[in-house]
Design an enzyme around this catalytic site. Structure first.
Site, short mmCIF file in Angstrom:
data_model
loop_
_atom_site.label_atom_id
_atom_site.label_comp_id
_atom_site.label_asym_id
_atom_site.label_seq_id
_atom_site.Cartn_x
_atom_site.Cartn_y
_atom_site.Cartn_z
N GLU A 136 0.88 -1.18 0.00
CA GLU A 136 0.00 0.00 0.00
C GLU A 136 0.91 1.22 0.00
O GLU A 136 1.40 1.64 1.05
CB GLU A 136 -0.91 -0.03 1.24
CG GLU A 136 -1.94 -1.13 1.23
CD GLU A 136 -3.09 -0.87 0.27
OE1 GLU A 136 -3.32 0.30 -0.11
OE2 GLU A 136 -3.77 -1.84 -0.13
N CYS A 160 -1.96 9.39 2.25
CA CYS A 160 -1.59 8.80 0.96
C CYS A 160 -2.55 9.22 -0.14
O CYS A 160 -2.17 9.30 -1.30
CB CYS A 160 -1.56 7.28 1.07
SG CYS A 160 -3.09 6.60 1.70
P1 NAD Z 1 8.20 4.65 5.15
O1 NAD Z 1 8.27 3.80 3.94
O2 NAD Z 1 9.32 5.55 5.45
O3 NAD Z 1 7.96 3.76 6.46
C1 NAD Z 1 6.98 2.76 6.54
C2 NAD Z 1 7.48 1.62 7.37
O4 NAD Z 1 8.67 1.09 6.79
C3 NAD Z 1 7.82 2.01 8.81
O5 NAD Z 1 7.25 1.04 9.67
C4 NAD Z 1 9.33 1.99 8.84
O6 NAD Z 1 9.84 1.54 10.08
C5 NAD Z 1 9.72 1.00 7.76
N1 NAD Z 1 10.98 1.35 7.11
C6 NAD Z 1 11.43 2.60 6.83
N2 NAD Z 1 12.64 2.54 6.20
C7 NAD Z 1 12.95 1.21 6.09
C8 NAD Z 1 14.06 0.49 5.55
N3 NAD Z 1 15.09 1.12 5.00
N4 NAD Z 1 14.03 -0.86 5.60
C9 NAD Z 1 12.99 -1.50 6.15
N5 NAD Z 1 11.92 -0.86 6.70
C10 NAD Z 1 11.89 0.47 6.67
O7 NAD Z 1 6.81 5.44 4.97
P2 NAD Z 1 6.18 6.51 5.92
O8 NAD Z 1 7.02 7.75 5.91
O9 NAD Z 1 5.85 5.91 7.24
O10 NAD Z 1 4.80 6.80 5.19
C11 NAD Z 1 4.69 7.71 4.15
C12 NAD Z 1 4.48 7.01 2.82
O11 NAD Z 1 3.52 6.00 2.95
C13 NAD Z 1 3.94 7.95 1.76
O12 NAD Z 1 4.51 7.65 0.52
C14 NAD Z 1 2.46 7.63 1.74
O13 NAD Z 1 1.80 7.97 0.55
C15 NAD Z 1 2.48 6.16 1.99
N6 NAD Z 1 1.23 5.70 2.57
C16 NAD Z 1 0.45 4.87 1.85
C17 NAD Z 1 -0.78 4.46 2.36
C18 NAD Z 1 -1.70 3.55 1.61
O14 NAD Z 1 -2.64 3.04 2.21
N7 NAD Z 1 -1.50 3.35 0.32
C19 NAD Z 1 -1.17 4.88 3.63
C20 NAD Z 1 -0.32 5.70 4.34
C21 NAD Z 1 0.88 6.11 3.81
#
Ligand code: NAD
Length: 479
Positions: A212, A247
């Site tokens: 997602e 998002c």
């Molecule tokens: P992110 O990808 O930075 O983090 C999400 C998760 O991934 C966190 O739990 C984090 O601990 C983990 N993570 C981060 N870096 C990592 C790495 N290098 N290796 C492994 N795991 C890692 O995203 P975010 O900043 O929490 O959220 C923002 C993004 O999420 C935006 O792009 C937004 O559009 C998207 N989003 C999508 C939805 C959806 O339902 N489609 C909903 C909310 C947010």
């Protein structure tokens, strides 16, 4: 948490799944009812934790974090018996006598990795689907919403089966250690960048994933739109939805040049009526989540190509992590603000000469999670639906498809793969096993070698459902 501890937790959860407990309907119903109970008893705690993490107003927290999880549980409780039942389907003539059915079964042990912007919803909502489908679960909430993550880690063991449903808190090191374990399904919400890391790790074990993700969700406004209503709906979708940190937030607007000036004026009026002359004092708007995101957003506004394009807002206060609702007018399509997901209170508005130009701009970019169109013309609606691709689309409003649980929610291409919500959440965590059952009492010898010309003709007629041919073969008049 250290890698060895994480590996031990995963091993325990796998053992629990193997015991078969999570497959029973009673277990699933008990967990789902307990989530409803948890929400009823801790609504205030959840609201407070989410407010600590990002200053989300309480009504917004109820509408977009608490209510959807509660209603997802209630829907699953009501429909679980139906969802889990085998579905009979017609068998092929050539396989008769036979019955065919599909029976949903849990994947097994699933990992849910959540994002920070809806820290309660994005942790619990997928979990409802995972539990309804009979899986054991490990949840990794976002470290960037630490108050909500800590609350989830404290409350879940008090209400749910604490050996089959576990919470692992932490950031990149913990998520990396989790991804090194063997999972039967990974459900990830977050950025496309990390989505790639998740998918690469999952590929090592051929683990199925739901991703997602996010991206830039465009809004197209054509000249027939009611601009007052359109600006209200765009504004509440943008600033009233976690201050643009969602998002599905409208990321930029493509407005017909014949009404772009009117559109910007209407949007300014709408913002004033929603948040007053000084939106900094409004109680109805979240703040930017942290200093890193604040600096990132300020960087977008400080771009020398952008400073002169601010049509409204632009004020910022680092001490309060505040950036005013900001409108940018006719920014270059290759500027930074038009290249990366904004995820904050800035809205570029770009004039286009025609609906074709708007469609070309949308199609020249990665497929968005959401596409919003404002028009009174059916022809324009049909054209945009037919000529663009997006995870989901809303006509004459923004974001509401997210709450519509009869619709699947998910991305396509760069904005993700797979979907959930309502019954789709159950399906996201289920394997629909195909079952064909045949009796012993009839055994057509024509399927077995050696294959005479007669046998071959008979099998061909059977496969093609040529009833006359089958009868003629049986009567010895064909083949
Ligand atoms: P992110 O990808 O930075 O983090 C999400 C998760 O991934 C966190 O739990 C984090 O601990 C983990 N993570 C981060 N870096 C990592 C790495 N290098 N290796 C492994 N795991 C890692 O995203 P975010 O900043 O929490 O959220 C923002 C993004 O999420 C935006 O792009 C937004 O559009 C998207 N989003 C999508 C939805 C959806 O339902 N489609 C909903 C909310 C947010």
């Amino acid at each position: 948490m250290e890698s060895a501890v994480i590996a031990a937790v995963c091993g325990e959860v796998r053992g629990d799944f193997k015991s078969g407990r999570t497959r029973s309907l009673d277990w699933r119903l008990a967990q789902l009812k307990s989530i409803v109970d948890l929400i009823k008893k801790h609504e205030e705690d959840i609201t407070e934790a989410v407010a600590v993490d990002m200053g989300k107003p309480s009504y917004e927290c109820f509408a977009s974090e608490i209510f959807p999880v509660k209603s997802a549980c209630q829907l699953a409780i009501k429909n679980l018996k139906n969802w889990t039942a085998a579905v009979n389907v017609p068998p092929l003539l050539a396989t008769l006598p036979a019955s065919a059915s599909m029976k949903p079964e849990p994947f097994g042990v699933v990992l849910i990795i959540s994002a920070w912007n809806f820290p309660f919803l994005l942790s619990l909502d997928p979990m409802v689907g995972a539990i309804a489908a009979g899986n054991a679960v490990v949840l990794k909430p976002s470290e960037m919403a630490p108050a909500t993550s800590a609350l989830i880690a404290r409350l879940l063991p008090l209400y749910l089966d604490k050996s089959a449903i576990r919470v692992v808190e932490g950031g990149v090191p913990e998520t990396t250690a989790l991804l090194q374990q063997k999972w039967d399904k990974i459900f990830y919400t977050g950025s496309p960048r990390v989505g790639r890391i998740v998918m690469a790790e999952a590929a090592k074990n051929l683990t199925p994933v739901t991703l997602e993700l996010g991206g830039k969700s465009p809004v197209i406004v054509d000249s027939s739109s009611d601009l007052k209503v359109a600006t209200r709906r765009i504004a509440v979708g943008k600033w009233g939805n976690n201050n643009g940190q969602a998002c599905v937030s409208p990321d930029y607007v493509l407005v017909d040049s014949s009404c772009s000036t009117k559109f910007i004026e209407a949007m300014k009026d709408t913002l004033k009526s929603f948040y007053g002359e000084n939106p900094r004092e409004s109680m109805d708007i979240s703040r930017v989540v942290n200093i890193n995101h604040f600096n990132r957003l300020v960087g977008l506004l400080d771009d020398p190509n952008i400073a002169s394009k601010i049509a409204h807002g632009g004020e910022k206060d680092e001490t309060k992590l505040y950036i005013a609702p900001t409108l940018l007018e006719d920014v270059p399509l290759d500027s930074k603000v038009m290249s990366e997901e904004i995820f904050g209170p800035i809205l570029p508005i770009i004039s286009v000469r025609s609906i074709d130009e708007a469609i070309d701009i949308v199609n020249s970019r990665p497929k968005p999670l959401a596409l919003y169109l404002f028009t009174k013309k059916d022809k324009v609606k049909e054209k945009v639906i037919a000529e663009t691709s997006a995870g989901g689309m809303v006509v004459n409003d923004c974001c509401l498809h997210f709450l519509t649980t009869t619709l699947p929610f998910g991305g396509v291409g760069e904005s993700g793969m797979g979907s959930y919500h309502g019954k789709f959440s159950f399906d996201a965590f289920s394997h629909h096993k195909a079952i064909l059952t045949r009796p012993f009492w009839m055994d057509i010898m024509a399927r077995y070698p050696p294959y005479s010309a007669h046998k071959k003709t008979f099998i061909r007629c059977l496969l093609e459902a040529d009833f006359v041919g089958v009868i003629l073969c049986l009567l010895g008049l064909k083949g």
